[in-house]
Design a protein around this motif. Structure first.
Motif, PDB file in Angstrom:
ATOM      1  N   THR A 219      29.277  -5.400  12.368  1.00 32.90           N
ATOM      2  CA  THR A 219      28.843  -4.443  13.387  1.00 32.90           C
ATOM      3  C   THR A 219      27.335  -4.520  13.586  1.00 32.90           C
ATOM      4  N   GLU A 220      26.610  -4.562  12.483  1.00 33.33           N
ATOM      5  CA  GLU A 220      25.155  -4.694  12.570  1.00 33.33           C
ATOM      6  C   GLU A 220      24.765  -6.039  13.166  1.00 33.33           C
ATOM      7  N   ALA A 221      25.465  -7.101  12.773  1.00 33.20           N
ATOM      8  CA  ALA A 221      25.160  -8.429  13.307  1.00 33.20           C
ATOM      9  C   ALA A 221      25.352  -8.463  14.821  1.00 33.20           C
ATOM     10  N   ILE A 222      26.426  -7.862  15.301  1.00 29.49           N
ATOM     11  CA  ILE A 222      26.673  -7.851  16.747  1.00 29.49           C
ATOM     12  C   ILE A 222      25.605  -7.030  17.468  1.00 29.49           C
ATOM     13  N   ALA A 223      25.196  -5.915  16.878  1.00 29.34           N
ATOM     14  CA  ALA A 223      24.103  -5.138  17.480  1.00 29.34           C
ATOM     15  C   ALA A 223      22.841  -5.985  17.584  1.00 29.34           C
ATOM     16  N   ARG A 224      22.610  -6.806  16.595  1.00 30.76           N
ATOM     17  CA  ARG A 224      21.428  -7.667  16.611  1.00 30.76           C
ATOM     18  C   ARG A 224      21.530  -8.746  17.696  1.00 30.76           C
ATOM     19  N   ILE A 225      22.662  -9.418  17.784  1.00 33.75           N
ATOM     20  CA  ILE A 225      22.740 -10.484  18.798  1.00 33.75           C
ATOM     21  C   ILE A 225      22.729  -9.907  20.209  1.00 33.75           C
ATOM     22  N   GLN A 226      23.250  -8.696  20.370  1.00 28.80           N
ATOM     23  CA  GLN A 226      23.146  -8.049  21.681  1.00 28.80           C
ATOM     24  C   GLN A 226      21.689  -7.738  22.005  1.00 28.80           C
TER      25      GLN A 226
ATOM     26  N   ASP B 215      16.141 -13.716   0.868  1.00 26.67           N
ATOM     27  CA  ASP B 215      17.213 -13.829   1.854  1.00 26.67           C
ATOM     28  C   ASP B 215      17.529 -12.497   2.527  1.00 26.67           C
ATOM     29  N   SER B 216      16.663 -11.491   2.315  1.00 27.62           N
ATOM     30  CA  SER B 216      16.861 -10.198   2.970  1.00 27.62           C
ATOM     31  C   SER B 216      16.440 -10.280   4.430  1.00 27.62           C
ATOM     32  N   PRO B 217      17.036  -9.440   5.302  1.00 31.76           N
ATOM     33  CA  PRO B 217      16.739  -9.526   6.736  1.00 31.76           C
ATOM     34  C   PRO B 217      15.523  -8.698   7.138  1.00 31.76           C
ATOM     35  N   TYR B 218      14.911  -9.096   8.238  1.00 35.70           N
ATOM     36  CA  TYR B 218      13.924  -8.236   8.872  1.00 35.70           C
ATOM     37  C   TYR B 218      14.632  -7.005   9.441  1.00 35.70           C
ATOM     38  N   ASP B 219      13.912  -5.917   9.551  1.00 35.58           N
ATOM     39  CA  ASP B 219      14.414  -4.751  10.259  1.00 35.58           C
ATOM     40  C   ASP B 219      14.870  -5.172  11.658  1.00 35.58           C
ATOM     41  N   ARG B 220      15.940  -4.548  12.157  1.00 37.87           N
ATOM     42  CA  ARG B 220      16.507  -4.977  13.442  1.00 37.87           C
ATOM     43  C   ARG B 220      15.475  -4.948  14.573  1.00 37.87           C
ATOM     44  N   ALA B 221      14.685  -3.908  14.648  1.00 40.21           N
ATOM     45  CA  ALA B 221      13.701  -3.815  15.740  1.00 40.21           C
ATOM     46  C   ALA B 221      12.712  -4.971  15.684  1.00 40.21           C
ATOM     47  N   LEU B 222      12.245  -5.300  14.486  1.00 41.83           N
ATOM     48  CA  LEU B 222      11.316  -6.423  14.341  1.00 41.83           C
ATOM     49  C   LEU B 222      12.016  -7.738  14.656  1.00 41.83           C
ATOM     50  N   ALA B 223      13.254  -7.894  14.200  1.00 42.81           N
ATOM     51  CA  ALA B 223      14.000  -9.123  14.479  1.00 42.81           C
ATOM     52  C   ALA B 223      14.132  -9.350  15.983  1.00 42.81           C
TER      53      ALA B 223
ATOM     54  N   ILE C  53      15.289 -24.672  19.821  1.00 41.99           N
ATOM     55  CA  ILE C  53      15.241 -24.361  18.389  1.00 41.99           C
ATOM     56  C   ILE C  53      16.100 -23.132  18.125  1.00 41.99           C
ATOM     57  N   SER C  54      16.409 -22.921  16.852  1.00 43.54           N
ATOM     58  CA  SER C  54      17.021 -21.662  16.436  1.00 43.54           C
ATOM     59  C   SER C  54      16.055 -20.947  15.502  1.00 43.54           C
ATOM     60  N   ILE C  55      16.055 -19.606  15.625  1.00 46.27           N
ATOM     61  CA  ILE C  55      15.230 -18.749  14.770  1.00 46.27           C
ATOM     62  C   ILE C  55      16.130 -17.674  14.189  1.00 46.27           C
ATOM     63  N   GLU C  56      16.056 -17.488  12.871  1.00 42.23           N
ATOM     64  CA  GLU C  56      16.901 -16.510  12.185  1.00 42.23           C
ATOM     65  C   GLU C  56      16.111 -15.264  11.806  1.00 42.23           C
ATOM     66  N   ASP C  57      16.831 -14.268  11.308  1.00 37.83           N
ATOM     67  CA  ASP C  57      16.213 -12.976  10.982  1.00 37.83           C
ATOM     68  C   ASP C  57      16.011 -12.780   9.482  1.00 37.83           C
ATOM     69  N   THR C  58      15.908 -13.871   8.746  1.00 34.00           N
ATOM     70  CA  THR C  58      15.750 -13.801   7.296  1.00 34.00           C
ATOM     71  C   THR C  58      14.274 -13.846   6.912  1.00 34.00           C
TER      72      THR C  58
ATOM     73  N   ASP D 256      21.630 -13.633  10.370  1.00 32.11           N
ATOM     74  CA  ASP D 256      22.116 -14.271   9.139  1.00 32.11           C
ATOM     75  C   ASP D 256      22.549 -13.297   8.048  1.00 32.11           C
ATOM     76  N   GLY D 257      22.439 -12.004   8.306  1.00 31.87           N
ATOM     77  CA  GLY D 257      22.701 -11.025   7.256  1.00 31.87           C
ATOM     78  C   GLY D 257      24.135 -10.953   6.796  1.00 31.87           C
ATOM     79  N   VAL D 258      25.106 -11.316   7.645  1.00 31.86           N
ATOM     80  CA  VAL D 258      26.500 -11.360   7.200  1.00 31.86           C
ATOM     81  C   VAL D 258      26.667 -12.472   6.173  1.00 31.86           C
TER      82      VAL D 258
END
Length: 269
Positions: A162-169, A119-127, A109-114, A152-154
């Motif tokens: 930059t934030e998206a890459i920090a999240r996927i890392q 359509d706002s994102p979860y905080d990065r730590a929670l995501a 499955i895929s899970i997103e951070d929305t 999904d925030g981009v």
């Protein structure tokens, strides 16, 4: 026989991307399988359309799982679920969604951070914590299972690349098997994304990204190409355009050219 999760994992080869063909019902899944799809994905938007609902958090987890089970039963291919935000904010909810998805026969499955229905994102730590819980649940399953984690925030206009890459890392460190930043600003950004992680990268082939060939995605290291709701929307475009001609002008030319019933029957069986 190799289990369905392992079959799905084996398709993920950076530099040799397979097409995850997103279907919306038994007929579309079987047609795509008959035409050569190696794996089928659900599409949250396309599924919602079949129910007469808009996209973004309008389908329940039970409905999504039942729909996914229908597609699993329809084809002899790995099926992956597009499961939006995991159907809840809490990390334990994401973990439970993983366990239920395995029981439904899904290969991943895929899970997103929305934070749906917004359509706002979860905080990065929670995501990241949500993906950590989902990955732990996936590793505890009795068979292989591919967890794809989305930033999904981009696409939604809430944070930059930059934030998206920090999240996927962070998702990679949390145990995700595949990561996904839908619709980055440019094609060159796809290469940057692939270079930023060691796990498989999924790219959404929609909008301007449909102008690039599979070979181009291969050269920059992509492992998986998903369609999202693009194919369903293309189908709806045919309905829209043909109906406009009929109802506005009495013109039925939009019904042609069409595929023959015999060809459809052949693909369905």
């Amino acid at each position: 026989m190799t289990d369905i999760g392992t079959r799905f994992r084996d398709l993920h080869r950076p530099g040799d991307p397979f097409i995850l063909a997103n279907a919306w019902d038994i007929g579309s899944a079987r047609m795509l399988a008959g035409l050569g799809a190696q794996a089928i994905g659900t599409s949250s938007a396309a599924h919602a359309f079949t129910l007469g609902r808009p996209d973004m958090g309008q389908v329940t987890r039970d409905e999504a799982l039942t729909h996914a089970q229908t597609l699993v039963s329809a084809v002899n291919l790995p099926v992956s679920g597009d499961f939006e935000n995991g159907f809840g904010e809490a990390p334990e909810t994401c973990a439970e969604t993983v366990r239920l998805s395995c029981e439904a026969g899904l290969a991943g499955i895929s899970i997103e951070d929305t934070a749906l229905p917004d359509d706002s994102p979860y905080d990065r730590a929670l995501a990241i914590e949500r993906i950590r819980a989902a990955a732990a649940a996936a590793r505890a399953l009795p068979r292989d299972f591919i967890l794809c984690a989305r930033a999904d925030g981009v696409m939604n206009g809430h944070y930059d690349l930059t934030e998206a890459i920090a999240r996927i890392q962070g998702y990679e460190q949390a145990g995700a098997d595949c990561v996904y930043i839908p619709l980055p600003p440019t094609f060159d950004d796809v290469a940057t994304i692939c270079q930023s992680v060691k796990v498989s990268v999924n790219v959404l082939v929609a909008g301007k990204f449909t102008s690039h060939l599979r070979l181009q995605y291969a050269k920059v290291g992509v492992a998986r190409l998903s369609l999202g709701s693009a194919l369903a929307r293309a189908t709806h475009r045919v309905i829209h355009d043909a109906a406009r001609k009929m109802f506005d002008d009495g013109d039925f030319s939009g019904l042609m050219p069409s595929i023959s019933g015999a060809e459809v029957d052949k693909l369905l069986t």
